[in-house]
Write a protein that holds these residues in place. Structure first.
Motif, PDB file in Angstrom:
ATOM      1  N   SER A  79      11.062  61.606  -6.266  1.00 47.69           N
ATOM      2  CA  SER A  79      11.283  60.184  -5.993  1.00 47.69           C
ATOM      3  C   SER A  79      12.583  59.664  -6.612  1.00 47.69           C
ATOM      4  CB  SER A  79      10.098  59.351  -6.479  1.00 47.69           C
ATOM      5  OG  SER A  79       9.923  59.527  -7.869  1.00 47.69           O
ATOM      6  N   ASP A  80      13.067  60.345  -7.644  1.00 41.98           N
ATOM      7  CA  ASP A  80      14.353  59.977  -8.241  1.00 41.98           C
ATOM      8  C   ASP A  80      15.441  60.879  -7.667  1.00 41.98           C
ATOM      9  OD1 ASP A  80      13.249  58.054  -9.988  1.00 41.98           O
ATOM     10  OD2 ASP A  80      12.648  59.655 -11.373  1.00 41.98           O
ATOM     11  N   PRO A  81      16.447  60.296  -7.028  1.00 39.93           N
ATOM     12  CA  PRO A  81      17.509  61.115  -6.439  1.00 39.93           C
ATOM     13  C   PRO A  81      18.239  61.937  -7.498  1.00 39.93           C
ATOM     14  CG  PRO A  81      17.781  58.795  -5.876  1.00 39.93           C
ATOM     15  CD  PRO A  81      16.667  58.876  -6.846  1.00 39.93           C
ATOM     16  N   ARG A  82      18.654  63.130  -7.089  1.00 38.23           N
ATOM     17  CA  ARG A  82      19.377  64.036  -7.982  1.00 38.23           C
ATOM     18  C   ARG A  82      20.637  64.551  -7.289  1.00 38.23           C
ATOM     19  NH1 ARG A  82      14.324  67.656 -10.089  1.00 38.23           N
ATOM     20  NH2 ARG A  82      13.293  65.974 -11.198  1.00 38.23           N
ATOM     21  N   PRO A  83      21.662  64.881  -8.057  1.00 38.42           N
ATOM     22  CA  PRO A  83      22.872  65.439  -7.444  1.00 38.42           C
ATOM     23  C   PRO A  83      22.669  66.899  -7.037  1.00 38.42           C
ATOM     24  CG  PRO A  83      23.180  65.166  -9.806  1.00 38.42           C
ATOM     25  CD  PRO A  83      21.832  64.601  -9.475  1.00 38.42           C
ATOM     26  N   GLN A 114      12.356  75.590  13.043  1.00 37.72           N
ATOM     27  CA  GLN A 114      11.849  74.667  14.059  1.00 37.72           C
ATOM     28  C   GLN A 114      10.382  74.921  14.360  1.00 37.72           C
ATOM     29  OE1 GLN A 114      15.557  74.888  16.790  1.00 37.72           O
ATOM     30  NE2 GLN A 114      14.299  73.203  17.510  1.00 37.72           N
ATOM     31  N   SER A 115       9.966  76.173  14.364  1.00 31.06           N
ATOM     32  CA  SER A 115       8.580  76.502  14.700  1.00 31.06           C
ATOM     33  C   SER A 115       7.589  75.961  13.675  1.00 31.06           C
ATOM     34  CB  SER A 115       8.406  78.014  14.834  1.00 31.06           C
ATOM     35  OG  SER A 115       8.407  78.644  13.561  1.00 31.06           O
ATOM     36  N   LYS A 116       8.069  75.713  12.470  1.00 34.02           N
ATOM     37  CA  LYS A 116       7.200  75.205  11.410  1.00 34.02           C
ATOM     38  C   LYS A 116       7.046  73.692  11.460  1.00 34.02           C
ATOM     39  CE  LYS A 116       6.341  79.154   9.847  1.00 34.02           C
ATOM     40  NZ  LYS A 116       5.034  79.703  10.184  1.00 34.02           N
ATOM     41  N   GLY A 117       7.857  73.004  12.283  1.00 32.22           N
ATOM     42  CA  GLY A 117       7.767  71.553  12.365  1.00 32.22           C
ATOM     43  C   GLY A 117       7.962  70.899  11.010  1.00 32.22           C
ATOM     44  N   THR A 118       8.949  71.358  10.279  1.00 32.83           N
ATOM     45  CA  THR A 118       9.142  70.978   8.885  1.00 32.83           C
ATOM     46  C   THR A 118       9.685  69.564   8.712  1.00 32.83           C
ATOM     47  OG1 THR A 118      11.285  72.027   9.009  1.00 32.83           O
ATOM     48  CG2 THR A 118       9.499  73.351   8.158  1.00 32.83           C
ATOM     49  N   ASN A 119       9.670  69.099   7.471  1.00 36.62           N
ATOM     50  CA  ASN A 119      10.181  67.773   7.114  1.00 36.62           C
ATOM     51  C   ASN A 119      11.702  67.769   7.082  1.00 36.62           C
ATOM     52  OD1 ASN A 119       7.592  66.678   6.522  1.00 36.62           O
ATOM     53  ND2 ASN A 119       7.613  67.803   4.605  1.00 36.62           N
ATOM     54  N   GLU A 120      12.273  66.601   7.239  1.00 35.98           N
ATOM     55  CA  GLU A 120      13.718  66.454   7.066  1.00 35.98           C
ATOM     56  C   GLU A 120      14.072  66.670   5.600  1.00 35.98           C
ATOM     57  OE1 GLU A 120      14.570  61.844   6.427  1.00 35.98           O
ATOM     58  OE2 GLU A 120      13.489  62.279   8.277  1.00 35.98           O
ATOM     59  N   ALA A 121      15.197  67.322   5.350  1.00 35.24           N
ATOM     60  CA  ALA A 121      15.602  67.566   3.967  1.00 35.24           C
ATOM     61  C   ALA A 121      17.000  68.154   3.916  1.00 35.24           C
ATOM     62  CB  ALA A 121      14.628  68.516   3.285  1.00 35.24           C
ATOM     63  N   HIS A 122      17.588  68.108   2.725  1.00 34.92           N
ATOM     64  CA  HIS A 122      18.887  68.737   2.500  1.00 34.92           C
ATOM     65  C   HIS A 122      18.776  70.252   2.645  1.00 34.92           C
ATOM     66  CE1 HIS A 122      20.292  64.953   0.627  1.00 34.92           C
ATOM     67  NE2 HIS A 122      21.484  65.418   0.942  1.00 34.92           N
ATOM     68  N   VAL A 123      19.816  70.833   3.212  1.00 34.80           N
ATOM     69  CA  VAL A 123      19.950  72.286   3.330  1.00 34.80           C
ATOM     70  C   VAL A 123      21.338  72.669   2.830  1.00 34.80           C
ATOM     71  CG1 VAL A 123      18.307  72.528   5.228  1.00 34.80           C
ATOM     72  CG2 VAL A 123      20.730  72.133   5.734  1.00 34.80           C
ATOM     73  N   VAL A 128      21.642  66.958   5.708  1.00 35.81           N
ATOM     74  CA  VAL A 128      20.196  66.893   5.900  1.00 35.81           C
ATOM     75  C   VAL A 128      19.909  67.354   7.324  1.00 35.81           C
ATOM     76  CG1 VAL A 128      18.210  65.339   6.099  1.00 35.81           C
ATOM     77  CG2 VAL A 128      19.854  65.036   4.251  1.00 35.81           C
ATOM     78  N   VAL A 129      18.870  68.167   7.488  1.00 37.50           N
ATOM     79  CA  VAL A 129      18.478  68.631   8.816  1.00 37.50           C
ATOM     80  C   VAL A 129      17.219  67.879   9.249  1.00 37.50           C
ATOM     81  CG1 VAL A 129      17.111  70.587   7.969  1.00 37.50           C
ATOM     82  CG2 VAL A 129      18.069  70.656  10.275  1.00 37.50           C
ATOM     83  N   ASP A 176      25.039  63.257  -4.170  1.00 35.48           N
ATOM     84  CA  ASP A 176      24.393  62.882  -5.424  1.00 35.48           C
ATOM     85  C   ASP A 176      23.064  62.175  -5.184  1.00 35.48           C
ATOM     86  OD1 ASP A 176      25.434  60.567  -4.356  1.00 35.48           O
ATOM     87  OD2 ASP A 176      26.290  59.831  -6.226  1.00 35.48           O
ATOM     88  N   PHE A 177      22.512  62.334  -4.000  1.00 36.80           N
ATOM     89  CA  PHE A 177      21.304  61.601  -3.638  1.00 36.80           C
ATOM     90  C   PHE A 177      20.290  62.512  -2.944  1.00 36.80           C
ATOM     91  CE2 PHE A 177      18.718  58.313  -1.644  1.00 36.80           C
ATOM     92  CZ  PHE A 177      18.682  57.364  -2.634  1.00 36.80           C
ATOM     93  N   PHE A 178      19.952  63.632  -3.571  1.00 33.20           N
ATOM     94  CA  PHE A 178      18.949  64.541  -3.024  1.00 33.20           C
ATOM     95  C   PHE A 178      17.559  64.064  -3.431  1.00 33.20           C
ATOM     96  CE2 PHE A 178      20.903  68.862  -1.944  1.00 33.20           C
ATOM     97  CZ  PHE A 178      22.133  68.325  -1.644  1.00 33.20           C
ATOM     98  N   LYS A 179      16.728  63.729  -2.475  1.00 28.04           N
ATOM     99  CA  LYS A 179      15.320  63.424  -2.722  1.00 28.04           C
ATOM    100  C   LYS A 179      14.427  64.478  -2.083  1.00 28.04           C
ATOM    101  CE  LYS A 179      14.606  58.585  -3.480  1.00 28.04           C
ATOM    102  NZ  LYS A 179      13.972  57.374  -2.949  1.00 28.04           N
TER     103      LYS A 179
END
Length: 122
Positions: A9-13, A41-50, A95-96, A111-114
């Motif tokens: 919940s707290d963003p990190r770099p 894609q087959s896993k229907g995953t959440n959006e997130a940094h890659v 983010v994908v 600097d804003f990875f959640k």
């Protein structure tokens, strides 16, 4: 490949996130092959940094130093809008998302990875 989704919940770099992935012997997820993208894609995953960035504006580079290949550039959508955010260093981390059954890569602040994915490759 094995990947795991993380949320804080707290963003990190990015540097902190990379250190946390390395504690598991991992790095940020690289979707740099057609097989990895299809599996993701087959896993229907959440959006997130890659592990993809455009630190040199308009040039997409994976964290391992490889350029984004032509298959990624033609099969995915790239949203390269640095003006959308007020990032001190520019919006260069990616983010994908899965939208309409295809991948979308959007650049965000480093600097804003959640949300992020760590991955180990076999």
């Amino acid at each position: 490949m094995c990947f795991k989704y993380f949320y804080n919940s707290d963003p990190r770099p990015k540097e902190v996130i990379l250190g946390e992935c390395q504690q598991f012997g991992a790095g940020l997820l690289l979707l740099n092959t057609p097989e990895r993208r299809a599996f993701f894609q087959s896993k229907g995953t959440n959006e997130a940094h890659v592990g993809l960035s455009d630190a040199k504006e308009g040039t997409w580079i994976w964290d391992n130093g490889d350029p984004a290949d032509g298959a990624v550039l033609t099969s995915a959508t790239f949203d390269n809008d640095d003006d959308r955010y007020t990032c001190p260093e520019g919006a260069d981390c990616v983010v994908v998302f899965i939208e309409s059954n295809s991948l979308t890569f959007k650049d965000y602040c480093c600097d804003f990875f959640k949300h992020w994915y760590c991955a180990i490759y076999f």
